[in-house]
Design a protein around this motif. Structure first.
Motif, mmCIF file in Angstrom:
data_model
loop_
_atom_site.group_PDB
_atom_site.id
_atom_site.type_symbol
_atom_site.label_atom_id
_atom_site.label_comp_id
_atom_site.label_asym_id
_atom_site.label_seq_id
_atom_site.Cartn_x
_atom_site.Cartn_y
_atom_site.Cartn_z
ATOM 1 N N LEU A 435 0.822 -1.212 0.000
ATOM 2 C CA LEU A 435 0.000 0.000 0.000
ATOM 3 C C LEU A 435 0.855 1.261 0.000
ATOM 4 N N GLU A 436 2.028 1.182 0.620
ATOM 5 C CA GLU A 436 2.911 2.352 0.665
ATOM 6 C C GLU A 436 3.589 2.616 -0.674
ATOM 7 N N ASN A 437 3.596 1.619 -1.543
ATOM 8 C CA ASN A 437 4.372 1.756 -2.776
ATOM 9 C C ASN A 437 3.593 1.723 -4.089
ATOM 10 N N PHE A 438 2.485 0.981 -4.111
ATOM 11 C CA PHE A 438 1.814 0.772 -5.402
ATOM 12 C C PHE A 438 0.313 0.935 -5.318
ATOM 13 N N LYS A 439 -0.206 1.309 -6.476
ATOM 14 C CA LYS A 439 -1.640 1.287 -6.663
ATOM 15 C C LYS A 439 -1.955 -0.023 -7.375
ATOM 16 N N VAL A 440 -2.991 -0.712 -6.953
ATOM 17 C CA VAL A 440 -3.370 -1.990 -7.565
ATOM 18 C C VAL A 440 -4.631 -1.810 -8.394
ATOM 19 N N GLU A 441 -4.574 -2.251 -9.642
ATOM 20 C CA GLU A 441 -5.757 -2.172 -10.500
ATOM 21 C C GLU A 441 -6.009 -3.520 -11.151
ATOM 22 N N LYS A 442 -7.255 -3.710 -11.590
ATOM 23 C CA LYS A 442 -7.541 -4.964 -12.301
ATOM 24 C C LYS A 442 -8.245 -4.671 -13.621
ATOM 25 N N GLN A 443 -8.260 -5.681 -14.481
ATOM 26 C CA GLN A 443 -8.976 -5.520 -15.740
ATOM 27 C C GLN A 443 -10.473 -5.478 -15.467
ATOM 28 N N ARG A 444 -11.177 -4.727 -16.276
ATOM 29 C CA ARG A 444 -12.572 -4.459 -15.997
ATOM 30 C C ARG A 444 -13.426 -5.727 -15.869
ATOM 31 N N HIS A 445 -13.138 -6.708 -16.740
ATOM 32 C CA HIS A 445 -14.063 -7.846 -16.800
ATOM 33 C C HIS A 445 -13.675 -9.018 -15.921
ATOM 34 N N LEU A 446 -12.589 -8.893 -15.225
ATOM 35 C CA LEU A 446 -12.133 -10.029 -14.430
ATOM 36 C C LEU A 446 -13.062 -10.312 -13.237
ATOM 37 N N GLU A 447 -13.673 -11.484 -13.234
ATOM 38 C CA GLU A 447 -14.478 -11.941 -12.097
ATOM 39 C C GLU A 447 -13.983 -13.327 -11.723
ATOM 40 N N ALA A 448 -13.333 -13.465 -10.602
ATOM 41 C CA ALA A 448 -12.815 -14.775 -10.214
ATOM 42 C C ALA A 448 -13.694 -15.392 -9.132
ATOM 43 N N ARG A 449 -13.815 -16.712 -9.165
ATOM 44 C CA ARG A 449 -14.545 -17.434 -8.134
ATOM 45 C C ARG A 449 -13.631 -18.479 -7.513
#
Ligand code: HEM
Ligand code: 2DC
Length: 469
Positions: A435-449
């Motif tokens: 959290l101190e170093n990076f922003k985390v993003e994901k692809q729009r359509h990714l839905e994992a179960r």
């Protein structure tokens, strides 16, 4: 009025027919969802028999409390026969994970002192901090190499390495070097063996491994190869420390790691120490790494929440002047996030005990000796237990509302996860650094179960993007 055991609803009369139906529903990978379905069909208690595996299943926190009150002096989980069968086959000792009775208790008491007691935890913090720091440096390097000021990847392999490096440093007091560019192929093989070991265990929950062994089935052979790889690598690490310890008798003041501490303590036999250290090493990889992967996934899906957590971490850093041990006391929301991850994506689909005495649950009488399972995955998603269960809300764990038997990701009581404190610290320190170093993003359509491979794991690769702040 209390009803007899025979009246508990469910399908428990024909184990073989149930096994066939289970297999048709792809139950080996859907166990968690089948359990949810069963609770919907039968209510908060049901009885079942799949193959030779018989149990009573419950879902309510109040009923979990009754279950754990009846676990007795020597709590006993479902015996994973594939794991004991391997050890019997290779003539290896059971460690704390597989032991029972007084043998389990006496080993566990000693291990608790070196692995879970508050006094030793402070030794782990600087070690885990070091690995967290190296992980961040490694990601920065990857980002530079990509040349786009970001790095998009499936982080699971990186997280396996982070987890193995962390647990090894705690156990052996030495770095394996997994945060470097070129890593030891044996260490990579160890990681692959753990994944294979879990994967090949689930089919053997319902068919006796002994039978599969005599039939010469592939799943048994793969399972043996996997454990062989795990034990060989652990043996090498343990031998290495053992040799060093015998050579330099003049001990330094530095904390030497769990293994050396146990050897110096001289209260367990070398064989017992080896067996439990191997289990700790193997148990410390997929569990924490997958929980961290799910957490990053949830933070990527909730950018505002991610900023809130970041703010908490920045503030905690300032307040504690960079002292990590102090910092860990000022991050309630980060801790809530980890609880929230384990609620929605538990590692263990259920907790189980063979009850030591008769109990009454939902007005049914359940005799001593019965295997009772708490459906942990099902409980975490039950709207009767959690308000708006589908929402990822770390702050729900900060409220004063009752948390009675609701946070059970690591199990409960004297038989709970031995690696719990290591896992918690390792994950908290990881999140602080990220959290101190990076922003985390994901692809729009990714839905994992979740999918069941003995432990619950994502059903598809989770591709995330890391951007420097
Ligand atoms: C047992 C979960 C990480 C080693 C367990 C149990 C659960 C669990 C649910 C069964 C507890 C019970 O029956 O009450 C987790 C989760 C983890 C994690 C969610 C991380 C997110 C680890 C790590 C290690 C480890 C890092 C090793 C360093 C063990 C061992 C046992 C165990 C040895 C058996 C203890 C006994 O039978 O006395 N874990 N675990 N676990 N875990 Fe973990
Ligand atoms: C799997 O129906 C589903 O922590 C079964 O670190 C019941 C069952 C029994 C024991 C559980 C297992 C489930 C999931 C994995 C657990 C295991 C006890 C310990 C183990 C929860 C729920 C785990 C992952 C340990 C593994 C250590 C090992 C690799 C040396």
């Amino acid at each position: 009025i209390i009803r007899p055991f025979s009246e508990v609803p469910g399908l428990w009369k024909n184990g073989l027919a149930n096994l066939y139906n289970f297999w048709k529903q792809d139950g080996f990978r859907n166990l968690h969802r089948i359990m949810v379905q069963n609770f919907n069909t039968f209510g908060p208690i049901y009885r079942e028999k799949i193959g030779y595996y018989e149990s009573v299943n419950i879902i309510n926190p109040e009923d979990a409390a009754v279950l754990f009150k009846a676990e007795g002096h020597y709590p006993k989980r479902l015996k994973v026969e594939a794991w004991t069968a391997y050890r019997d086959y290779r003539n290896r000792k059971y460690g704390v994970l597989l032991k029972s009775g007084e043998d389990w208790r006496s080993n566990r008491v000693i291990l608790n002192k070196e692995v879970i007691a508050p006094k030793v935890q402070e030794n782990f913090v600087p070690l885990l901090e070091e690995v967290g720091h190296d992980f961040v440096a490694r990601v920065h390097k990857k980002i530079k190499r990509c040349g786009q000021n970001k790095w998009t990847t499936d982080l699971s392999q990186e997280l396996f390495k982070y987890a193995l490096e962390s647990v090894s440093l705690v156990l052996y007091g030495e770095r394996l070097g997994l945060m470097l560019d070129y890593i030891d192929p044996d260490a990579q093989h160890f990681i692959d063996c753990i994944t294979l070991m879990f994967k090949t265990t689930s089919p053997m929950l319902y068919v006796p491994p002994e039978l599969l062994r005599r039939l010469g089935s592939k799943v048994w052979r793969d399972h043996v190869d996997a454990w062989d790889g795990i034990f060989n690598q652990a043996d090498r690490c343990i031998q290495n420390i053992y040799r060093q310890l015998r050579q330099d008798a003049g001990q330094s003041k530095k904390y030497p790691g769990v293994l050396a501490s146990l050897l110096l303590l001289d209260k367990l036999s070398i064989e017992d120490i080896k067996a439990s250290i191997t289990e700790l090493m193997a148990g410390g990889v997929d569990t924490t790494s997958i929980t961290l992967l799910w957490t990053l996934y949830e933070l990527a899906r909730h950018p505002n929440l991610q900023e809130e957590l970041r703010a908490e971490v920045v503030k905690a850093r300032a307040e504690s002047q960079g002292n990590m041990q102090e910092m860990l006391k000022h991050i309630p929301l980060v801790k809530g996030a980890l609880k929230e991850t384990l609620r929605l994506h538990p590692v263990a689909v259920s907790l189980q005990r063979y009850i030591a005495e008769d109990i009454i649950i939902q007005n049914y009488h359940i005799p001593a000796g019965t295997l009772v399972q708490l459906g942990l995955f099902a409980m975490g998603r039950d709207p009767k237990v959690f308000f708006r269960p589908e929402q990822y809300l770390p702050s729900r764990w900060l409220r004063t509302e009752t948390q009675y038997f609701k946070s059970l990701g690591f199990g409960f009581g004297p038989r709970q996860c031995l690696g719990r404190r290591i896992a918690e610290m390792e994950m908290q320190i990881f999140l602080i650094h990220m959290l101190e170093n990076f922003k985390v993003e994901k692809q729009r359509h990714l839905e994992a179960r979740s999918t069941f491979e003995l432990i619950l794991v994502p059903d598809k690769p989770i591709i995330l993007t890391l951007k420097p702040l």
